[in-house]
Design a protein around this motif. Sequence first.
Motif, PDB file in Angstrom:
ATOM      1  N   PHE A  44       0.830  -1.212   0.000  1.00 39.53           N
ATOM      2  CA  PHE A  44       0.000   0.000   0.000  1.00 39.53           C
ATOM      3  C   PHE A  44       0.865   1.262   0.000  1.00 39.53           C
ATOM      4  N   ILE A  45       2.166   1.045   0.150  1.00 40.59           N
ATOM      5  CA  ILE A  45       3.075   2.191   0.082  1.00 40.59           C
ATOM      6  C   ILE A  45       3.427   2.480  -1.385  1.00 40.59           C
ATOM      7  N   ASN A  46       3.571   1.417  -2.163  1.00 42.76           N
ATOM      8  CA  ASN A  46       3.843   1.581  -3.601  1.00 42.76           C
ATOM      9  C   ASN A  46       2.782   0.847  -4.417  1.00 42.76           C
ATOM     10  N   PRO A  47       1.583   1.402  -4.467  1.00 39.24           N
ATOM     11  CA  PRO A  47       0.473   0.648  -5.082  1.00 39.24           C
ATOM     12  C   PRO A  47       0.653   0.361  -6.576  1.00 39.24           C
ATOM     13  N   LYS A  48       1.645   0.989  -7.186  1.00 36.20           N
ATOM     14  CA  LYS A  48       1.860   0.714  -8.611  1.00 36.20           C
ATOM     15  C   LYS A  48       2.698  -0.555  -8.822  1.00 36.20           C
ATOM     16  N   GLU A  49       3.410  -0.969  -7.792  1.00 34.36           N
ATOM     17  CA  GLU A  49       4.234  -2.181  -7.922  1.00 34.36           C
ATOM     18  C   GLU A  49       3.356  -3.424  -8.012  1.00 34.36           C
ATOM     19  N   LYS A  50       3.873  -4.429  -8.705  1.00 34.38           N
ATOM     20  CA  LYS A  50       3.038  -5.608  -8.957  1.00 34.38           C
ATOM     21  C   LYS A  50       2.878  -6.539  -7.762  1.00 34.38           C
ATOM     22  N   GLY A  51       3.883  -6.594  -6.908  1.00 37.28           N
ATOM     23  CA  GLY A  51       3.807  -7.468  -5.741  1.00 37.28           C
ATOM     24  C   GLY A  51       3.836  -8.941  -6.133  1.00 37.28           C
ATOM     25  N   THR A  52       3.135  -9.741  -5.361  1.00 37.75           N
ATOM     26  CA  THR A  52       3.121 -11.192  -5.594  1.00 37.75           C
ATOM     27  C   THR A  52       1.772 -11.609  -6.128  1.00 37.75           C
ATOM     28  N   SER A  53       1.805 -12.509  -7.092  1.00 40.22           N
ATOM     29  CA  SER A  53       0.540 -13.052  -7.569  1.00 40.22           C
ATOM     30  C   SER A  53       0.436 -14.527  -7.188  1.00 40.22           C
ATOM     31  N   VAL A  54      -0.668 -14.860  -6.553  1.00 44.21           N
ATOM     32  CA  VAL A  54      -0.921 -16.251  -6.200  1.00 44.21           C
ATOM     33  C   VAL A  54      -2.028 -16.726  -7.129  1.00 44.21           C
ATOM     34  N   SER A  55      -1.697 -17.679  -7.971  1.00 45.08           N
ATOM     35  CA  SER A  55      -2.698 -18.096  -8.953  1.00 45.08           C
ATOM     36  C   SER A  55      -2.320 -19.462  -9.493  1.00 45.08           C
ATOM     37  N   LYS A  56      -3.061 -19.888 -10.476  1.00 46.12           N
ATOM     38  CA  LYS A  56      -2.712 -21.119 -11.149  1.00 46.12           C
ATOM     39  C   LYS A  56      -1.427 -20.857 -11.911  1.00 46.12           C
ATOM     40  N   GLY A  57      -0.570 -21.834 -11.992  1.00 45.93           N
ATOM     41  CA  GLY A  57       0.642 -21.587 -12.765  1.00 45.93           C
ATOM     42  C   GLY A  57       1.862 -22.074 -12.036  1.00 45.93           C
ATOM     43  N   LYS A  58       2.965 -21.387 -12.296  1.00 43.90           N
ATOM     44  CA  LYS A  58       4.252 -21.811 -11.740  1.00 43.90           C
ATOM     45  C   LYS A  58       4.208 -21.970 -10.231  1.00 43.90           C
ATOM     46  N   THR A  59       4.866 -23.022  -9.736  1.00 44.24           N
ATOM     47  CA  THR A  59       4.923 -23.272  -8.299  1.00 44.24           C
ATOM     48  C   THR A  59       5.496 -22.077  -7.562  1.00 44.24           C
ATOM     49  N   LEU A  60       6.638 -21.631  -8.069  1.00 51.52           N
ATOM     50  CA  LEU A  60       7.403 -20.649  -7.319  1.00 51.52           C
ATOM     51  C   LEU A  60       8.329 -19.933  -8.291  1.00 51.52           C
ATOM     52  N   GLU A  61       8.217 -18.613  -8.312  1.00 53.32           N
ATOM     53  CA  GLU A  61       9.081 -17.862  -9.208  1.00 53.32           C
ATOM     54  C   GLU A  61       9.515 -16.585  -8.495  1.00 53.32           C
ATOM     55  N   PRO A  62      10.797 -16.373  -8.212  1.00 51.29           N
ATOM     56  CA  PRO A  62      11.923 -17.265  -8.485  1.00 51.29           C
ATOM     57  C   PRO A  62      11.912 -18.511  -7.592  1.00 51.29           C
ATOM     58  N   HIS A  63      12.570 -19.554  -8.062  1.00 51.54           N
ATOM     59  CA  HIS A  63      12.611 -20.797  -7.314  1.00 51.54           C
ATOM     60  C   HIS A  63      13.695 -20.719  -6.245  1.00 51.54           C
ATOM     61  N   VAL A  64      13.300 -20.395  -5.030  1.00 54.50           N
ATOM     62  CA  VAL A  64      14.257 -20.242  -3.915  1.00 54.50           C
ATOM     63  C   VAL A  64      13.692 -20.965  -2.688  1.00 54.50           C
ATOM     64  N   PRO A  65      14.536 -21.349  -1.732  1.00 49.94           N
ATOM     65  CA  PRO A  65      14.003 -21.943  -0.501  1.00 49.94           C
ATOM     66  C   PRO A  65      13.134 -20.920   0.240  1.00 49.94           C
ATOM     67  N   CYS A  66      12.064 -21.390   0.857  1.00 50.55           N
ATOM     68  CA  CYS A  66      11.192 -20.507   1.634  1.00 50.55           C
ATOM     69  C   CYS A  66      11.256 -20.903   3.102  1.00 50.55           C
ATOM     70  N   PHE A  67      11.499 -19.915   3.946  1.00 45.90           N
ATOM     71  CA  PHE A  67      11.733 -20.166   5.376  1.00 45.90           C
ATOM     72  C   PHE A  67      10.552 -19.721   6.228  1.00 45.90           C
ATOM     73  N   ILE A  68      10.179 -20.572   7.165  1.00 47.72           N
ATOM     74  CA  ILE A  68       9.086 -20.210   8.068  1.00 47.72           C
ATOM     75  C   ILE A  68       9.497 -20.559   9.496  1.00 47.72           C
ATOM     76  N   ILE A  69       9.238 -19.648  10.394  1.00 45.20           N
ATOM     77  CA  ILE A  69       9.541 -19.938  11.795  1.00 45.20           C
ATOM     78  C   ILE A  69       8.262 -19.838  12.621  1.00 45.20           C
ATOM     79  N   LYS A  70       8.073 -20.817  13.507  1.00 45.20           N
ATOM     80  CA  LYS A  70       7.011 -20.716  14.507  1.00 45.20           C
ATOM     81  C   LYS A  70       7.678 -20.749  15.860  1.00 45.20           C
ATOM     82  N   GLN A  71       7.524 -19.662  16.578  1.00 42.66           N
ATOM     83  CA  GLN A  71       8.199 -19.560  17.863  1.00 42.66           C
ATOM     84  C   GLN A  71       7.295 -20.032  18.982  1.00 42.66           C
ATOM     85  N   ASN A  72       7.946 -20.321  20.106  1.00 44.13           N
ATOM     86  CA  ASN A  72       7.178 -20.570  21.310  1.00 44.13           C
ATOM     87  C   ASN A  72       6.191 -21.732  21.191  1.00 44.13           C
TER      88      ASN A  72
END
Length: 419
Positions: A278-306
């Motif tokens: 919402f700071i740069n509303p002209k930027e495309k951001g991320t699209s979640v849709s049918k299609g490629k699994t992951l672009e770019p193809h990089v490891p994705c990290f998630i942490i759950k604390q506590n």
Amino acid sequence: MRIFKFGGASVKDASSVKNVASVLEQVGSENVLIIVSAMGKTTNAIEGIVEIYQNNPTQLKTAIQQLEAFHLEIVEELLGENKNELEEKVKELIQQLLFFFQHNKSPNYSFVYDQTVSYGELISTTIIAHYLNYIGLPAQWLDARLCVKTDSYYRDANLDWELTQQRIKSHAKKGKLIVSQGFIGSDQNNFTTTLGREGSDYSAAIFAYALGAESVTIWKDVPGVLNGDPRYFKDTVLLNQISYREAIELAFYGASVIHPKTLQPLQRKEIPLFVRSFINPKEKGTSVSKGKTLEPHVPCFIIKQNQVLLKLSSLDFSFIVEENISEIFALLSRFQMRVELIQNSAISFSVVVNNKYNRLEELLTELNIKFKVKVTENVNLFTVRHFDQKAKDQVRSFGDKILLEQRTRQTLQVVLKND
Ligand code: ASP
Ligand code: MG
């Protein structure tokens, strides 16, 4: 129609509210329905008020006055001398909230929670709809409780999809910009219910599904979905495209960008989801849709604390079999423990749970009757999707002690403890 969701951070003060209007002006507001969260940290604040109501009722009025003051200050900054009408509306909502506390007889904490915490969204949307009209963007305020129909499982209500679809179709008409609340709904008796913390994304998906919307956009203070939370991970990158399936996996493992329940309804109707800044509303951001699994193809990290690691073994060295496991799961469900990871061997069963509702003690009392239980509190659960050696090393460096590790082809999970 397009559905936009504005979360708490995007409406945290007067200038953010003005920014919402500016986003709408830049990307268009025709045939748009916006779902809005409570302002800033208001949900936490009202949770605190519920706590005060229960434990410290003499402080109640002061706490509610603070909540009122916070919102009235925003109204003042937005409207200046034209504030009267909106100020009255906000005061009226605050009065309703106070009235509920003063007259409530229900001892059911979750019920009380939903009847009151929902005021965060009711107030924020009242302010925003009013402000948009004021600046000449005609907007209609819609009470989400007329539309989002649920069961009475307060604080984590389940949707009645049939009825909800009908209601949304008849209340959310195309044309004018519509402003409605995230997170809230109502049950059969028209008592307010909530969909679980951070549930506004899900609300957006519910409206989108019912309306067969063209897209859903979640406006955030980050450029889109990153491959890790930058507060914990270095050198994160923006994901341009992710498939529904991948996004569901990431959300399931705890990536906090998208609420887990949000994606399934969208996938079902192939409604694309955009996560944009919402700071740069002209930027495309991320699209979640049918299609490629992951672009770019990089490891994705998630942490759950506590998190809490429980290691159960039978008292008599007998095997842990289906019967015990189903019993364990029944208890976990009864005490609202979210299961994050399980691993079992012949004589032991390990499970990582999220003690979200503070019911660990109760659970342990029951488990101790039948099992020997080893409890390790305060562990961190790391998940890496699409891991490689470097990602593995990076995760292991986060803790001193690996308590448990599990991997499938795509996913590595590590439970770590800091000494
Ligand atoms: N206001 C609610 C919360 O903070 C819902 C949301 O923001 O999605 O949990
Ligand atoms: Mg929020």
